[in-house]
Every structure is written in structure tokens, then in C-alpha cells.
Design a protein around this motif. Structure first.
Motif, PDB file in Angstrom:
ATOM      1  N   CYS A   1       0.804  -1.205   0.000  1.00  0.00           N
ATOM      2  CA  CYS A   1       0.000   0.000   0.000  1.00  0.00           C
ATOM      3  C   CYS A   1       0.846   1.268   0.000  1.00  0.00           C
ATOM      4  O   CYS A   1       0.321   2.356  -0.201  1.00  0.00           O
TER       5      CYS A   1
ATOM      6  N   LYS B   1      -8.873  -3.018  -1.438  1.00  0.00           N
ATOM      7  CA  LYS B   1      -8.415  -4.224  -2.135  1.00  0.00           C
ATOM      8  C   LYS B   1      -9.405  -5.364  -1.907  1.00  0.00           C
ATOM      9  O   LYS B   1      -9.734  -6.104  -2.827  1.00  0.00           O
TER      10      LYS B   1
ATOM     11  N   TYR C   1       0.270   3.227  -2.967  1.00  0.00           N
ATOM     12  CA  TYR C   1      -1.146   3.307  -3.298  1.00  0.00           C
ATOM     13  C   TYR C   1      -1.553   4.768  -3.451  1.00  0.00           C
ATOM     14  O   TYR C   1      -1.365   5.572  -2.547  1.00  0.00           O
TER      15      TYR C   1
ATOM     16  N   TRP D   1      -6.314   0.922   2.025  1.00  0.00           N
ATOM     17  CA  TRP D   1      -5.871   0.079   0.927  1.00  0.00           C
ATOM     18  C   TRP D   1      -6.367  -1.352   1.118  1.00  0.00           C
ATOM     19  O   TRP D   1      -6.864  -1.986   0.193  1.00  0.00           O
TER      20      TRP D   1
END
Length: 74
Positions: free
Chosen positions: A5, A60, A8, A56
Motif C-alpha cells: 500500500c 483491495k 497506493y 488500501w
């Protein structure tokens, strides 16, 4: 924890929108502790607010669930 992440990219409005969708506050203009408790996702919301990796991981997970729900093309 998967630290992928760190790269991200996200928009703060996306985080706010996602939290608002999860909490579903009674008042559309503000959220209260009662709203947070009632949504039963306070831990996830807290994680999303204090750590980009929390958002994240949540994002996800949602993407993986959507992929599982989509029928395979032949």
C-alpha cells in the motif's frame, strides 16, 4: 500486513465517500459516534482514517469481492 500500500494512490474524497457509505449516518451532513457504533464497522473505519494501508486493505478486499462476483467470460 501487506505493505504494498505504500505506493497506493488515492483521493481524499474517495476515502470520505467510502466511509460515508459504510457508516450511513442518520444526518446526511454529519456523522456521530452513535452512527459509527450502529454501522458495526468502527474498527475498519478507524483503520481507514489513521493508516493509508487500512484503506488500501479495505479497498483491495472490495475489488477482490467484485472480481469473484463477476461471471467468467468464455
Amino acid at each position: 500486513m501487506d505493505r504494498g500500500c505504500e505506493n497506493y494512490e488515492m483521493c481524499i474524497e474517495d476515502v470520505g465517500d467510502e466511509i460515508w457509505d459504510m457508516v450511513k449516518p442518520v444526518d446526511p451532513l454529519s456523522s456521530t459516534l452513535a452512527d459509527l457504533v450502529a454501522c458495526k464497522q468502527g474498527g475498519t473505519v478507524g483503520s481507514m482514517l489513521i493508516d493509508v494501508c487500512g484503506f488500501w486493505a479495505h479497498d483491495k478486499r472490495e475489488n477482490l469481492l467484485q472480481e469473484e462476483e463477476e461471471p467468467e467470460e468464455e
